[in-house]
Structures are given as structure tokens and as C-alpha cells.
Design an enzyme around this catalytic site. Sequence first.
Site, PDB file in Angstrom:
ATOM      1  CG  ASP A  12      86.210  15.919 -10.845  1.00  0.00           C
ATOM      2  OD1 ASP A  12      86.006  14.728 -10.559  1.00  0.00           O
ATOM      3  OD2 ASP A  12      85.841  16.865 -10.119  1.00  0.00           O
ATOM      4  CG  HIS A  56      90.970  17.880 -12.099  1.00  0.00           C
ATOM      5  ND1 HIS A  56      91.420  18.087 -10.800  1.00  0.00           N
ATOM      6  CD2 HIS A  56      89.753  18.480 -12.184  1.00  0.00           C
ATOM      7  CE1 HIS A  56      90.514  18.790 -10.127  1.00  0.00           C
ATOM      8  NE2 HIS A  56      89.492  19.048 -10.947  1.00  0.00           N
TER       9      HIS A  56
END
Length: 274
Positions: free
Chosen positions: A81, A225
Site C-alpha cells: 500500500d 507498505h
Amino acid sequence: MRLGLVLLIAVTGCSGAVTNAVAPGKLASLPALPPPVHDPATLARQLASIQPGWPAPRFPVAPQPRGIDCRKLKCVALTFDDGPGDETGVVLDRLAEHGAKATFYVVGRMVSEKTAGLLQRMVTEGHELGNHSWDHPALPSLSEAGLKEQLVRTQLAVGRYTGVRMRTMRPPYGATSPGVAAMTRRYGMAQILWGLDTMDWRDRNADLVAKRCLKAKPGDVILMHDIHASTVQAVPKLLDLLDAKGFTYVTVTELFGETTPGKEYFHMRKERPT
């Protein structure tokens, strides 16, 4: 005398050329030519070598679907992400070394001329792109118009550089609502959450993040992430650990197959209806 000699040589040369020609009636007796080479990669290199000025295609070309059956294999979907970030290219390098495919949930404001090459590389190498809003707000707190802007603006930005229409989205913080479900249904995107959170956003420790991946079960969606340096460092370690357990790394679409817009997914065998 010299003129006559020149004429004689010229005539003799032309006569030799005609004599060496194959008579039309004898063409059938010549050996067959080898079949043409149709390998696309070879043909592309040949064309590039003779036509270096040809423009590159506007959009990247994704590889053909792999036809992976996650009902028979131990599949996990690695997801990243908030990017693309400064070290996303390193993540792509590590994934390529393991033949691993992943899904990148991109933030629209991170999409630009500077990062377009990373997005195009993702598509070319068989990764999947997903919508993660324009600037990462909690979507349930927004008005209908604000929610629409977050999703549509990101779709347009990614489509501008890749030609991709994203079919899944991830609500920031995992925060969703009936209104978010309705808007994602309207724009043809399923909501993808996760079954395993590596907590890399909280604990910036590569070894710890990699170790948490050992808890993965077949069918899990794993949350990470690619904007954190510690996560980038964790990727080769967690891939080694998951390799040892016999996992196959797939995109979200490879894991779930055809998804229903608006519905929430977090594990291959578990889904929450809207």
C-alpha cells in the site's frame, strides 16, 4: 577497338546474369524455404534494430494470464500500500528474483511522470494495480462527492500512464461503510482488505515483519507498505521463509478470480457481503 572491347565485356556480363537465372519451369524443384520465425521477442528485437526510430507503445503490455489454480496450490497474495515510493523499484527487483507476483494499492497523489515508469514496470512484469484513494483519508468520513473524487481521480491518474482500469480498491485504514461499498459498486471495484497484517507500518523492523509472514495461511491476503525502508529490507527475507513453506505468490485477482464490485474480500475462502 577499345570501344568494341568495352561493349563485348558489357554484353558478356549481362549474358552471364541471364544464364545464371532459374527458368520458371524449374522453380518447383528448388528446396523449400525454412518456415518464418514467429517468436514475438525475437521479432521485436529485429524490428527495433532496423527501426530504432519507431515510437514505444503508449501503454505497457501485460503478460498473458498464468492460469494458476489456488484451490490446488498454497497461494498467498502479497499486497503493498501507499506507493509507489522511492524504493518500490527494489521491491520489484526482489519479487522478480523469486518469480513472485503482487498487488500494489497505489495512492493517486503519488502517481506522476516521475513514478510512471514504476507503474508501467508493474504492469509489464505481471503485477496488479489497485486503487487506494487519492490522498489516504478515512473514506467513511467523506461526503458522497468527496468519496467519488478520491476514487475517480486515482483511476484517471493510473489510467493516464498505464491504460489500466483498476478492478479492486483498498479503503485506507481498512475503514469502510455502506456508503463506501455503494460507491465502489458504482465504479466496478471490489474492496480488498487483508487476512494478515505484518504491522510494518508500526514496527519498522525487517526481521520482525518477515517473521510475522510465517503466520500466513493458504488463501491469505498479506498487508505491507512499500514506502517503508524496513519493509523493503524485509521482502527478500519473507520470500525465503514463504518459499520454504511452499507458497505460490499471486495477485489479488489470481487469488479470488472474478470479484463482485462493492463486496469485501480478505481471504480466498472467506468474504464479507456488503
